[in-house]
Scaffold this motif. Structure first.
Motif, mmCIF file in Angstrom:
data_model
loop_
_atom_site.group_PDB
_atom_site.id
_atom_site.type_symbol
_atom_site.label_atom_id
_atom_site.label_comp_id
_atom_site.label_asym_id
_atom_site.label_seq_id
_atom_site.Cartn_x
_atom_site.Cartn_y
_atom_site.Cartn_z
ATOM 1 N N PHE A 165 33.464 51.583 40.931
ATOM 2 C CA PHE A 165 33.712 50.355 40.127
ATOM 3 C C PHE A 165 34.662 49.399 41.092
ATOM 4 O O PHE A 165 35.881 50.007 41.588
ATOM 5 C CB PHE A 165 34.302 50.450 38.866
ATOM 6 C CG PHE A 165 33.534 50.943 38.035
ATOM 7 C CD1 PHE A 165 33.150 50.051 36.761
ATOM 8 C CD2 PHE A 165 33.216 52.330 37.447
ATOM 9 C CE1 PHE A 165 32.372 50.532 35.843
ATOM 10 C CE2 PHE A 165 32.194 52.636 36.692
ATOM 11 C CZ PHE A 165 31.771 51.811 35.801
ATOM 12 N N VAL A 166 34.383 48.253 41.351
ATOM 13 C CA VAL A 166 35.089 47.333 42.225
ATOM 14 C C VAL A 166 35.313 46.030 41.583
ATOM 15 O O VAL A 166 34.433 45.289 41.208
ATOM 16 C CB VAL A 166 34.231 47.194 43.558
ATOM 17 C CG1 VAL A 166 35.094 46.109 44.396
ATOM 18 C CG2 VAL A 166 34.042 48.570 44.236
ATOM 19 N N GLY A 167 36.508 45.537 41.065
ATOM 20 C CA GLY A 167 36.765 44.399 40.711
ATOM 21 C C GLY A 167 36.906 43.414 41.692
ATOM 22 O O GLY A 167 37.605 43.605 42.817
ATOM 23 N N VAL A 168 36.519 42.224 41.541
ATOM 24 C CA VAL A 168 36.454 41.143 42.660
ATOM 25 C C VAL A 168 37.166 39.876 41.999
ATOM 26 O O VAL A 168 36.609 39.068 41.401
ATOM 27 C CB VAL A 168 35.133 40.767 43.264
ATOM 28 C CG1 VAL A 168 35.410 39.863 44.308
ATOM 29 C CG2 VAL A 168 34.429 41.878 43.627
ATOM 30 N N ALA A 169 38.385 39.668 42.422
ATOM 31 C CA ALA A 169 39.351 38.600 41.765
ATOM 32 C C ALA A 169 39.155 37.493 42.423
ATOM 33 O O ALA A 169 39.001 37.394 43.965
ATOM 34 C CB ALA A 169 40.708 39.296 41.571
ATOM 35 N N GLY A 170 38.925 36.145 41.959
ATOM 36 C CA GLY A 170 38.852 35.096 42.491
ATOM 37 C C GLY A 170 39.415 33.931 41.754
ATOM 38 O O GLY A 170 40.147 34.207 40.659
ATOM 39 N N LEU A 171 39.514 32.530 42.580
ATOM 40 C CA LEU A 171 39.648 31.486 41.776
ATOM 41 C C LEU A 171 40.997 31.217 41.150
ATOM 42 O O LEU A 171 41.520 30.605 40.083
ATOM 43 C CB LEU A 171 38.938 31.310 40.429
ATOM 44 C CG LEU A 171 37.162 31.240 40.703
ATOM 45 C CD1 LEU A 171 36.499 31.601 39.377
ATOM 46 C CD2 LEU A 171 36.806 30.200 41.719
ATOM 47 N N ASP A 172 42.106 31.880 42.078
ATOM 48 C CA ASP A 172 43.491 31.897 41.712
ATOM 49 C C ASP A 172 44.296 32.437 42.925
ATOM 50 O O ASP A 172 43.587 32.844 43.924
ATOM 51 C CB ASP A 172 43.761 32.530 40.345
ATOM 52 C CG ASP A 172 45.140 32.013 39.719
ATOM 53 O OD1 ASP A 172 45.861 31.259 40.012
ATOM 54 O OD2 ASP A 172 45.153 31.979 38.296
ATOM 55 N N THR A 173 45.594 32.533 42.571
ATOM 56 C CA THR A 173 46.481 33.436 43.520
ATOM 57 C C THR A 173 46.609 34.859 43.516
ATOM 58 O O THR A 173 46.075 35.146 42.617
ATOM 59 C CB THR A 173 47.757 32.703 43.600
ATOM 60 O OG1 THR A 173 48.658 33.258 42.334
ATOM 61 C CG2 THR A 173 47.912 31.085 43.530
ATOM 62 N N GLU A 174 46.739 35.276 44.720
ATOM 63 C CA GLU A 174 47.053 36.818 44.544
ATOM 64 C C GLU A 174 48.021 37.393 43.579
ATOM 65 O O GLU A 174 47.985 38.334 43.210
ATOM 66 C CB GLU A 174 47.230 37.379 46.015
ATOM 67 C CG GLU A 174 46.105 37.480 46.754
ATOM 68 C CD GLU A 174 46.332 38.205 48.116
ATOM 69 O OE1 GLU A 174 46.931 39.210 48.209
ATOM 70 O OE2 GLU A 174 45.768 37.636 49.123
ATOM 71 N N ALA A 175 49.117 36.517 43.619
ATOM 72 C CA ALA A 175 50.181 36.926 42.480
ATOM 73 C C ALA A 175 49.659 36.987 41.154
ATOM 74 O O ALA A 175 49.908 37.885 40.382
ATOM 75 C CB ALA A 175 51.208 35.973 42.689
#
Length: 196
Positions: A119-129
């Motif tokens: 399972f791999v979440g791919v976060a986007g559309l915002d800052t790393e914080a």
């Protein structure tokens, strides 16, 4: 007396030739000598022949969708190629997305239940914080999450909106589902991914 002497000379010559590592024309490699330096010994071993203790290792072909590298939210390098040959669930999410937040418990549960699936979440559309805060708030820290602020992984896997799941079979073929997915929906997709 001459015959014995001739026989002795022939025997001594044969031993000398063998001890020096002489080869007959057409031999592939010189025999190993006990007094040869290590570099000479390794040079005479054929690199294409595996040692007897080496077992052949099968490597999975890397689908083009996995030809990427990224950084996890924990700051570690992640190579998509490491997923080749495995069933994978990619979860594309954004920190401010209410659908994504509602799916987090299902993702966490499925990742714990199906340990043979990556399972791999791919976060986007915002800052790393903001991404790290989302992971902490949702309790999904056991899942590998990629920080994809520029959308490179999203683009690579053909995703244009959150929340989207990409289910990749070991052969690299994929199916997509747009969320929100309930626990039952996600489990059904994972079961199909596993051929059950």
């Amino acid at each position: 007396m001459i015959t014995v002497r001739a026989a002795a000379v022939l025997t001594a010559t044969a031993l000398l030739v063998t001890a020096c590592g002489a080869m007959a024309p057409g031999d592939a490699a010189a025999p190993m000598r006990d007094d040869a330096p290590p570099s000479a010994a390794s040079a005479s071993t054929s690199p294409s022949t595996p040692a007897a203790s080496d077992a052949p290792v099968a490597t999975a072909a890397v689908p083009s969708a996995l030809d990427f590298s990224a950084t996890t939210l924990k700051g570690q390098r992640f190579d998509g190629a490491s997923l080749a040959g495995k069933p994978v669930v990619f979860w594309f999410w954004a920190p401010w997305c209410p659908k994504c937040r509602s799916e987090a418990p299902a993702v966490k549960s499925a990742a714990a239940t199906y340990d043979q699936v990556a399972f791999v979440g791919v976060a986007g559309l915002d800052t790393e914080a903001a991404m790290r805060e989302f992971v902490q708030r949702t309790g999904t820290g056991d899942v590998t999450h990629l920080a994809d602020a520029k959308g490179a992984v999203w683009t690579r896997l053909g995703v244009s909106e959150q929340s989207t799941f990409v289910f990749m079979k070991p052969d690299g073929s994929t199916t997509k589902a747009t969320g929100p997915l309930s626990q039952g929906d996600l489990d059904g997709h994972v079961q199909r991914l596993l051929g059950r």
